[in-house]
Design a protein around this motif. Structure first.
Motif, PDB file in Angstrom:
ATOM      1  N   ASP A   1       0.808  -1.223   0.000  1.00  0.00           N
ATOM      2  CA  ASP A   1       0.000   0.000   0.000  1.00  0.00           C
ATOM      3  C   ASP A   1       0.841   1.273   0.000  1.00  0.00           C
TER       4      ASP A   1
ATOM      5  N   SER B   1      -6.573   9.874   4.429  1.00  0.00           N
ATOM      6  CA  SER B   1      -7.017   9.069   5.584  1.00  0.00           C
ATOM      7  C   SER B   1      -7.394   9.938   6.777  1.00  0.00           C
TER       8      SER B   1
ATOM      9  N   TRP C   1      -9.569   4.350   6.131  1.00  0.00           N
ATOM     10  CA  TRP C   1      -9.148   3.653   4.916  1.00  0.00           C
ATOM     11  C   TRP C   1     -10.365   3.419   4.031  1.00  0.00           C
TER      12      TRP C   1
ATOM     13  N   TYR D   1     -11.524   2.182  -0.040  1.00  0.00           N
ATOM     14  CA  TYR D   1     -11.144   1.621  -1.322  1.00  0.00           C
ATOM     15  C   TYR D   1     -11.675   2.508  -2.449  1.00  0.00           C
TER      16      TYR D   1
ATOM     17  N   TYR E   1     -14.104  -5.068   5.094  1.00  0.00           N
ATOM     18  CA  TYR E   1     -13.474  -4.907   6.407  1.00  0.00           C
ATOM     19  C   TYR E   1     -13.138  -6.276   6.994  1.00  0.00           C
TER      20      TYR E   1
ATOM     21  N   ASP F   1     -10.114  -7.862   5.234  1.00  0.00           N
ATOM     22  CA  ASP F   1      -8.855  -7.199   5.575  1.00  0.00           C
ATOM     23  C   ASP F   1      -8.611  -7.110   7.078  1.00  0.00           C
TER      24      ASP F   1
ATOM     25  N   ASN G   1      -0.097   3.635   5.446  1.00  0.00           N
ATOM     26  CA  ASN G   1      -1.231   3.204   4.640  1.00  0.00           C
ATOM     27  C   ASN G   1      -1.545   1.722   4.863  1.00  0.00           C
ATOM     28  N   TYR G   2      -0.505   0.923   4.969  1.00  0.00           N
ATOM     29  CA  TYR G   2      -0.724  -0.511   5.216  1.00  0.00           C
ATOM     30  C   TYR G   2      -1.352  -0.739   6.582  1.00  0.00           C
TER      31      TYR G   2
ATOM     32  N   ASN H   1      -3.282   1.362   8.207  1.00  0.00           N
ATOM     33  CA  ASN H   1      -4.685   1.772   8.102  1.00  0.00           C
ATOM     34  C   ASN H   1      -5.510   0.749   7.337  1.00  0.00           C
ATOM     35  N   HIS H   2      -4.917   0.208   6.289  1.00  0.00           N
ATOM     36  CA  HIS H   2      -5.613  -0.795   5.475  1.00  0.00           C
ATOM     37  C   HIS H   2      -5.974  -2.014   6.313  1.00  0.00           C
ATOM     38  N   ARG H   3      -5.048  -2.439   7.175  1.00  0.00           N
ATOM     39  CA  ARG H   3      -5.272  -3.629   7.999  1.00  0.00           C
ATOM     40  C   ARG H   3      -5.917  -3.299   9.347  1.00  0.00           C
TER      41      ARG H   3
END
Length: 719
Positions: free
Chosen positions: A171, A435, A505, A507, A551, A554, A600-601, A603-605
Motif C-alpha cells: 500500500d 485518511s 481507509w 477503497y 473490512y 482485511d 497506509n498498510y 490503516n488498510h489492515r
C-alpha cells in the motif's frame, strides 16, 4: 435549473467518455498494447458502419451519440498513451555515463542532497554525443558548489540514470507512476566531484569531471526557459517579503497564499492546517483566483463602462493578467482550472452571456485534459473540480434550509453553506487520499476565509506600494499581524478535542459508491419521489454491506511483516486483535521513514498504533532477547552487528525460522549457519548492492532459501 437533464449539457456528455478513456489508458498502459489497438479499430469500424447506414435516419440519431462517445473514449486513451510513451520509450545505459543536462527548476534542499529537475540534453561517450531530450531528477550531493546552483544552469554530470522504480511495500504510494505521469523518465545520484558547471547567469565555476569523461565546453550562456523566468519572479517576490521583515511560518504562509510557493512550509504548519481543515487555503485555487479576479474587475470597472470597446479591452487585460498570475505560480492544475474558469466567466459576463454553469466547468475540464491528460490523476485537479461541482449543485439546497433576515446572517450562512457543500463533495476524496476527516471545518472556514481575503488584499496593496517604502513597511506590519492571527487560530482549532478523525481507509470502489449515493440523494431532493428514496436507501444498504465484507476480509491476522525501507531494519509482529509490535534494530533507526512508508498498510489492515521495541522485553506471546524475537513459536534473529562472529558450537544452538541479515554484520554466512539452523534468509535493504550479491551467492552455494527485500519489497508471513 434542471441540472439532472444531461442532454442540456453537451460538455458533460463529452467529458465523461474522455475521462473514462484517460483512466483506462493509464490503467492498462504497458500491459496489453493489442487491447488498445483492438478497441481503436473496433470503434472506428463500428462508428463508420453506423454512420454510413443510419446517418440520414432521424429516428436513429442516438447512433451519432454512440460514435461521439467512442471517439471521445478513444481520444482520451490515445492522449494518455502518447504522453506516457514519451516518458518511458527511452532505454538508459546500464553503467555510469556523461550527460549534458539543463536544470529546469529551482533546486530543492534535502537532508544530504539537492533535488534538481533537469532536462537531459544528450549523453556522451568517447566517440560522439547522442541527443536525449528527456526530463529527469538528479540528486546532487550537498556541498558548497551544489548550493550555488539554480534554474537555467547547464551541467555535465557523470552518473547512472535509471527509470523510476517503487520499493514494492504494501500500500505504498506509487512514486514511480507519479514521476512517469509528470514526464520524469529517470532518476540518478551525483556525488561531489562528478559534475561540472558549463554555463550559468553568474561566473562559471570550474569543477573536475572524472577522468572517463572528456567533453568540450558549451559555448555561450544558457537561455532561461519560461519556467525559469517564473521562478526568478517568485524569488524576487520572496526576497522582498524577507526585506520587509517576514520570516518563519508567516513568510511560508504568505508565500503560499500569494504566489503558490510552498517550499518553506514546515511539516508542523502543514499538519496544523490539515487537521484544522484549512489545507485548501495553502493551495492556490478558486478562492484565491476569485478574490484576485474581483479585485481586477473593481480596478478595471471604469474602463468596462466605456461601451463595447471598453469591455473588449477590459476582457483582454483581465485575461492577460489572470494568465500572467497563473504563469507566475507555476501553472499548477488547480490554478489553471481556476484561471480558465474565471477567464470564461468574466469574458462571457461582459458580453451578457450566461457564464457560471456545469457546462462551462465540464468544458474547462475537457480543455485541460486535452492539453495534459495526466492532470486527471492530480489530487488538486480532482479536489478542485469536485468542490466546484458540489458548490454549484448543493449550495443552493443547503442555503435554503435556513432563512436569514439580516445581511450579516445571510453573509455568515452563505460562507457556511458554501463550506458545507464543498466539504460534502470533497470528503470522500480527502479520506481516500489523506485518511483524515477534519471535524471542525465549519468553524475554521468561518474565520479563515474572511481573514485570508483581507490578507490577500493587504498583500497586493503592499506590493503596489513598493516605490513608497515608508508606507509599505507599515502595511507589511499589518499583514504580519494578520498572518500571526491566522496561524494562531489554526493551531487553536488543531488543539480542540476530536479535531480530526485519522486512520480512515477507503477503497476506490467505496469512493465511487459514495459518490453514486450522493448523486442519488441529490436527485431525490430535486424530484421528491418515493421511488428515488427507496433506490437511495437500497444503495446505502448495498454500500454498507460491501464495506463490512471488505473490512472482514482485511481484518488483522497474526503475522510477521518485513519492510523494504533502507536504513530502518525492523520486524513487525501483528496480533489478530489489531495490536502490534515493531522491533527496531536500535534507537537510531529511521522510524519516521518507516512510518511514512507503512502507515497506509497499517490503516488498510485496521491496526492500532504499533508499540516500538528497541531493547529486550517479554509480553504475552511476544519476547525479544539478544535480538532474537520469538512470536507464537516463530523465531527471528536480527543480525545487525558482529556479536555472533568468531563464535563456534558443536551443533546449531537455535532453530531459527528467519535469519534477518542487515547492515552492520561483516562476516560470512557460514559463521552464522554454525550457530543457527535457519529456515529462510532475509536480506535487508540496508545492505549495499555488493554485500547483498555476496550473501546471495553464499545462499545459493549452501542451498538455503533466501529473500532479498530490495527486489521483492515487503513480505508477510502468516502464523
Amino acid at each position: 435549473m434542471n441540472t439532472f437533464y444531461l442532454h442540456k449539457y453537451p460538455s458533460i456528455r463529452l467529458i465523461i467518455p474522455w475521462i473514462a478513456g484517460v483512466f483506462c489508458g493509464d490503467r492498462f498502459f504497458g500491459c496489453s498494447p493489442q487491447l488498445f489497438w483492438g478497441i481503436l479499430v473496433f470503434c472506428f469500424f463500428f462508428g463508420l458502419s453506423i454512420a454510413l447506414y443510419f446517418l440520414e435516419r432521424y429516428a436513429l440519431r442516438w447512433c451519432f451519440g454512440i460514435i461521439a462517445f467512442a471517439l471521445c473514449f478513444t481520444g482520451g486513451w490515445m492522449g494518455i498513451t502518447w504522453q506516457l510513451q514519451q516518458t518511458t520509450d527511452y532505454a538508459f545505459p546500464k553503467k555510469e555515463t556523461v550527460y549534458r543536462v539543463l536544470i529546469t527548476d529551482v533546486p530543492q534542499a534535502k537532508e544530504h542532497t539537492y533535488l534538481c529537475q533537469v532536462l537531459l540534453k544528450e549523453h556522451c561517450d568517447s566517440i560522439d554525443s547522442y541527443p536525449i531530450e528527456r526530463k529527469s531528477i538528479l540528486y546532487l550531493q550537498r556541498d558548497s558548489a551544489s548550493s550555488r546552483l539554480k534554474g537555467g544552469d547547464e551541467l555535465l554530470v557523470f552518473t547512472r540514470i535509471s527509470p523510476p522504480v517503487n520499493n514494492k511495500n504494501f500500500d505504498e504510494f506509487d512514486y514511480a507512476r507519479y514521476l512517469t505521469r509528470r514526464g520524469i523518465s529517470g532518476t540518478g545520484y551525483v556525488p561531489s566531484g562528478k559534475w561540472m558547471l558549463l554555463s550559468s547567469d553568474s561566473s562559471p565555476i570550474s569543477l573536475s569531471l572524472p577522468p572517463d569523461g572528456t567533453v568540450n565546453r558549451s559555448s555561450g550562456m544558457s537561455i532561461l526557459n519560461l519556467r525559469n523566468i517564473a521562478n526568478s519572479c517568485r524569488g524576487k517576490v520572496i526576497s522582498l517579503y524577507r526585506e520587509l521583515g517576514f520570516d518563519g511560518d508567516e513568510l511560508a504562509v504568505l508565500s503560499a497564499l500569494t504566489i503558490g510557493d510552498k517550499t518553506d512550509l514546515s511539516e508542523s504548519v502543514r499538519e496544523s492546517y490539515s487537521i484544522a481543515g484549512a489545507s485548501h487555503i495553502l493551495a492556490l485555487s478558486g478562492l484565491h483566483i476569485g478574490l484576485l479576479c474581483a479585485l481586477l474587475l473593481f480596478i478595471l470597472k471604469p474602463l468596462a463602462e466605456r461601451g463595447k470597446t471598453g469591455r473588449c479591452v477590459c476582457a483582454v487585460l483581465l485575461f492577460l493578467l489572470l494568465w500572467a498570475f497563473a504563469f507566475l505560480t507555476g501553472l499548477s492544475p488547480s490554478v489553471v482550472r481556476s484561471v480558465t474558469m474565471f477567464s470564461l466567466l468574466t469574458v462571457a459576463g461582459m458580453f451578457g452571456r450566461q457564464s457560471f454553469s456545469l457546462n462551462t466547468l465540464a468544458a474547462t475540464a475537457w480543455i485541460m485534459l486535452l492539453c495534459n491528460p495526466v492532470w486527471l490523476f492530480d489530487v488538486g485537479f480532482q479536489l478542485s473540480f469536485v468542490a466546484v461541482i458540489s458548490i454549484l449543485l448543493l449550495q443552493p439546497l443547503v442555503f435554503r434550509l435556513f432563512t436569514m433576515k439580516t445581511k450579516i446572517g445571510k453573509y455568515v450562512w452563505g460562507i457556511l453553506s458554501v463550506s458545507i457543500a464543498a466539504q460534502v463533495g470533497t470528503a470522500p476524496l480527502i479520506m481516500f487520499y489523506f485518511s483524515r476527516f477534519s471535524t471542525h471545518f465549519l468553524l475554521t472556514n468561518l474565520v479563515v476565509i474572511p481573514l485570508v481575503t483581507i490578507i490577500l488584499y493587504v498583500a497586493v496593496l503592499m506590493l503596489f506600494l513598493t516605490p513608497v517604502s515608508w508606507l509599505q513597511i507599515w502595511v507589511a506590519e499589518g499583514a504580519r499581524k494578520l498572518l500571526e492571527v491566522l496561524n494562531l487560530f489554526v493551531r487553536w482549532v488543531e488543539q480542540l478535542p476530536y479535531s480530526s478523525i485519522d486512520g480512515i481507509w477507503l477503497y476506490p470502489l467505496e469512493v465511487f459508491g459514495i459518490y453514486v449515493v450522493l448523486s442519488l440523494l441529490f436527485y431525490y431532493f430535486k424530484v421528491r419521489r418515493c421511488r428515488n428514496l427507496i433506490i437511495c436507501l437500497c444503495s446505502i444498504l448495498l454500500l454498507s454491506v460491501c464495506h463490512v465484507m471488505i473490512y472482514w476480509i482485511d481484518r488483522p491476522q497474526s503475522s510477521l511483516v518485513f519492510y523494504n525501507v533502507r536504513g530502518c531494519p525492523a520486524v513487525h509482529c501483528i496480533e489478530s486483535d489489531g495490536r502490534s509490535w515493531i522491533n527496531y534494530a536500535d534507537t537510531l533507526s529511521d522510524k519516521k521513514l518507516l512510518k511514512r512508508v507503512a502507515t497506509n498498510y497499517w490503516n488498510h489492515r485496521h491496526l492500532l498504533l504499533p508499540e516500538e521495541i528497541t531493547a529486550d522485553c517479554q509480553t504475552g506471546a511476544f519476547s525479544r532477547r539478544q535480538q532474537i524475537i520469538s512470536y507464537y513459536g516463530c523465531r527471528v534473529c536480527m543480525v545487525t552487528d558482529n556479536r555472533w562472529r568468531n563464535k563456534s558450537a558443536v551443533s546449531a544452538l537455535y532453530t531459527i525460522d528467519y535469519l534477518y541479515l542487515c547492515k552492520g554484520y561483516d562476516g560470512h554466512l557460514e559463521e552464522l549457519t554454525k550457530l543457527f539452523a535457519p529456515g529462510c534468509i532475509l536480506l535487508d535493504a540496508s545492505l549495499s548492492e555488493h554485500r547483498r550479491n555476496l550473501l546471495e551467492e553464499e545462499c545459493r552455494q549452501s542451498g538455503l532459501r533466501f529473500i532479498s527485500l530490495s527486489e521483492e519489497g515487503s513480505v508477510c508471513f502468516l502464523l
